[in-house]
Design a protein around this motif. Structure first.
Motif, PDB file in Angstrom:
ATOM      1  N   ARG A 117       0.814  -1.141  -0.310  1.00 42.30           N
ATOM      2  CA  ARG A 117       0.033   0.030  -0.066  1.00 42.30           C
ATOM      3  C   ARG A 117       0.935   1.258   0.097  1.00 42.30           C
ATOM      4  O   ARG A 117       1.772   1.253   0.817  1.00 42.30           O
ATOM      5  N   ASN A 118       0.483   2.179  -0.825  1.00 39.39           N
ATOM      6  CA  ASN A 118       1.206   3.196  -1.086  1.00 39.39           C
ATOM      7  C   ASN A 118       1.155   4.306   0.316  1.00 39.39           C
ATOM      8  O   ASN A 118       2.011   5.311   0.576  1.00 39.39           O
ATOM      9  N   PHE A 119       0.118   4.260   1.022  1.00 38.93           N
ATOM     10  CA  PHE A 119      -0.522   5.301   2.005  1.00 38.93           C
ATOM     11  C   PHE A 119      -0.650   4.558   3.173  1.00 38.93           C
ATOM     12  O   PHE A 119      -0.943   3.175   3.137  1.00 38.93           O
ATOM     13  N   ALA A 120      -0.013   4.940   4.141  1.00 38.25           N
ATOM     14  CA  ALA A 120      -0.194   4.181   5.514  1.00 38.25           C
ATOM     15  C   ALA A 120      -1.535   4.050   6.027  1.00 38.25           C
ATOM     16  O   ALA A 120      -2.528   5.044   5.876  1.00 38.25           O
ATOM     17  N   ARG A 121      -1.764   2.983   6.506  1.00 37.62           N
ATOM     18  CA  ARG A 121      -3.251   2.636   7.315  1.00 37.62           C
ATOM     19  C   ARG A 121      -3.024   2.464   8.689  1.00 37.62           C
ATOM     20  O   ARG A 121      -1.969   1.941   9.272  1.00 37.62           O
ATOM     21  N   ILE A 122      -3.596   3.311   9.271  1.00 40.34           N
ATOM     22  CA  ILE A 122      -3.331   3.608  10.860  1.00 40.34           C
ATOM     23  C   ILE A 122      -4.725   3.076  11.518  1.00 40.34           C
ATOM     24  O   ILE A 122      -5.869   3.281  11.117  1.00 40.34           O
ATOM     25  N   GLU A 123      -4.165   2.168  12.444  1.00 37.66           N
ATOM     26  CA  GLU A 123      -5.077   1.797  13.573  1.00 37.66           C
ATOM     27  C   GLU A 123      -4.816   2.090  15.001  1.00 37.66           C
ATOM     28  O   GLU A 123      -3.816   1.976  15.328  1.00 37.66           O
ATOM     29  N   VAL A 124      -5.750   2.689  15.577  1.00 34.88           N
ATOM     30  CA  VAL A 124      -5.674   3.124  17.139  1.00 34.88           C
ATOM     31  C   VAL A 124      -6.344   2.273  17.877  1.00 34.88           C
ATOM     32  O   VAL A 124      -7.770   2.228  17.521  1.00 34.88           O
ATOM     33  N   GLU A 125      -5.882   1.683  18.939  1.00 40.05           N
ATOM     34  CA  GLU A 125      -6.837   1.076  19.985  1.00 40.05           C
ATOM     35  C   GLU A 125      -6.037   1.449  21.334  1.00 40.05           C
ATOM     36  O   GLU A 125      -4.989   1.666  21.416  1.00 40.05           O
ATOM     37  N   LEU A 126      -6.907   1.443  22.411  1.00 42.46           N
ATOM     38  CA  LEU A 126      -6.785   1.467  23.704  1.00 42.46           C
ATOM     39  C   LEU A 126      -6.304   0.099  24.022  1.00 42.46           C
ATOM     40  O   LEU A 126      -6.762  -1.039  23.795  1.00 42.46           O
ATOM     41  N   SER A 127      -5.096   0.282  25.195  1.00 45.90           N
ATOM     42  CA  SER A 127      -4.520  -1.071  25.630  1.00 45.90           C
ATOM     43  C   SER A 127      -4.524  -0.988  27.063  1.00 45.90           C
ATOM     44  O   SER A 127      -4.597  -0.193  27.767  1.00 45.90           O
ATOM     45  N   GLY A 128      -4.225  -2.216  27.682  1.00 49.64           N
ATOM     46  CA  GLY A 128      -4.239  -2.218  29.206  1.00 49.64           C
ATOM     47  C   GLY A 128      -5.501  -1.611  29.845  1.00 49.64           C
ATOM     48  O   GLY A 128      -6.524  -1.866  29.393  1.00 49.64           O
ATOM     49  N   ASN A 129      -5.174  -0.868  30.929  1.00 52.16           N
ATOM     50  CA  ASN A 129      -6.160  -0.325  31.687  1.00 52.16           C
ATOM     51  C   ASN A 129      -6.593   0.886  31.294  1.00 52.16           C
ATOM     52  O   ASN A 129      -7.799   1.396  31.553  1.00 52.16           O
ATOM     53  N   ALA A 130      -6.139   1.334  30.025  1.00 52.30           N
ATOM     54  CA  ALA A 130      -6.739   2.435  29.473  1.00 52.30           C
ATOM     55  C   ALA A 130      -8.219   2.085  28.881  1.00 52.30           C
ATOM     56  O   ALA A 130      -8.723   2.950  28.650  1.00 52.30           O
ATOM     57  N   ARG A 131      -8.135   0.722  28.710  1.00 52.39           N
ATOM     58  CA  ARG A 131      -9.571   0.280  27.888  1.00 52.39           C
ATOM     59  C   ARG A 131     -10.836   0.434  28.924  1.00 52.39           C
ATOM     60  O   ARG A 131     -11.780   0.928  28.498  1.00 52.39           O
ATOM     61  N   ASN A 132     -10.204   0.471  30.212  1.00 50.32           N
ATOM     62  CA  ASN A 132     -11.278   0.455  31.090  1.00 50.32           C
ATOM     63  C   ASN A 132     -11.637   1.904  31.548  1.00 50.32           C
ATOM     64  O   ASN A 132     -12.682   2.314  32.313  1.00 50.32           O
ATOM     65  N   LYS A 133     -10.760   2.722  31.376  1.00 45.97           N
ATOM     66  CA  LYS A 133     -10.852   4.220  31.775  1.00 45.97           C
ATOM     67  C   LYS A 133     -11.236   5.245  30.747  1.00 45.97           C
ATOM     68  O   LYS A 133     -11.672   6.130  30.999  1.00 45.97           O
ATOM     69  N   TYR A 134     -10.809   4.943  29.366  1.00 49.40           N
ATOM     70  CA  TYR A 134     -11.153   6.094  28.423  1.00 49.40           C
ATOM     71  C   TYR A 134     -11.974   5.401  27.202  1.00 49.40           C
ATOM     72  O   TYR A 134     -11.981   3.943  27.047  1.00 49.40           O
TER      73      TYR A 134
END
Length: 187
Positions: A117-134
């Motif tokens: 792919r010529n352009f970046a594909r960005i995936e963002v996810e919360l991990s660890g304790n951040a999933r429960n807080k945010y």
């Protein structure tokens, strides 16, 4: 999933001279919505000796006659048009095997070709304790380019980079290895 609308093959001889630019046709059973792998067919001219084939998805419908580095190195796309690319070298050329009984012909390009792919594909996810807080509600990407080259060509070295070695690499992998990706310096 990639949004591949067209696939073309740009074919060059051992000296980098342009031979042909052909459109590949999707071979499907009609259910490609969730597919990550596709099969294509194309009518190509057999060649003798070393031959280079560039697979260009979502690229231009036509190209001007030029040598490999000029033609492929200058291909670009812009806006929301992502493109995909890969380069393979066939040491023995494009060999066609004909089956007279079935009235078919098969080319020696049979292994899967991974497109880059010529352009970046960005995936963002919360991990660890951040999933429960945010709760992730939005992300913004700043200072993004609005156009880019289709193929990975290093003009300093005068060569196309082997796209296969970048498949599955993370930002950290690329940064750690160098490979000209010093623009990805983390903040």
């Amino acid at each position: 999933n990639p949004n591949i609308r067209t696939l073309h093959l740009a074919i060059f001889d051992a000296a980098g001279y342009f031979l042909e630019y052909v459109t590949a046709n999707l071979k499907t059973d009609g259910n490609i919505d969730n597919a990550t792998s596709y099969s294509y067919s194309a009518d190509v001219t057999p060649t003798d000796g070393k031959t280079t084939v560039h697979f260009i998805a979502n690229g231009p419908e036509t190209v001007s006659f030029a040598n490999e580095t000029k033609l492929i190195g200058n291909l670009s796309t812009s806006g929301n048009n992502d493109a995909y690319w890969q380069r393979i070298v066939l040491e023995d050329g494009i060999q066609i095997t004909k089956n007279e009984e079935e009235n078919t012909a098969t080319c020696n390009i049979t292994s899967p070709i991974n497109l880059i792919r010529n352009f970046a594909r960005i995936e963002v996810e919360l991990s660890g304790n951040a999933r429960n807080k945010y709760t992730l509600s939005k992300i913004y990407v700043a200072n993004t380019p609005d156009k880019g080259s289709i193929a990975i060509y290093d003009s300093r070295e005068g060569e196309f980079l082997d796209g296969n070695k970048y498949i599955g690499k993370t930002h950290a992998d690329l940064y750690d290895e160098g490979n000209g990706y010093d623009a990805f310096v983390p903040y």
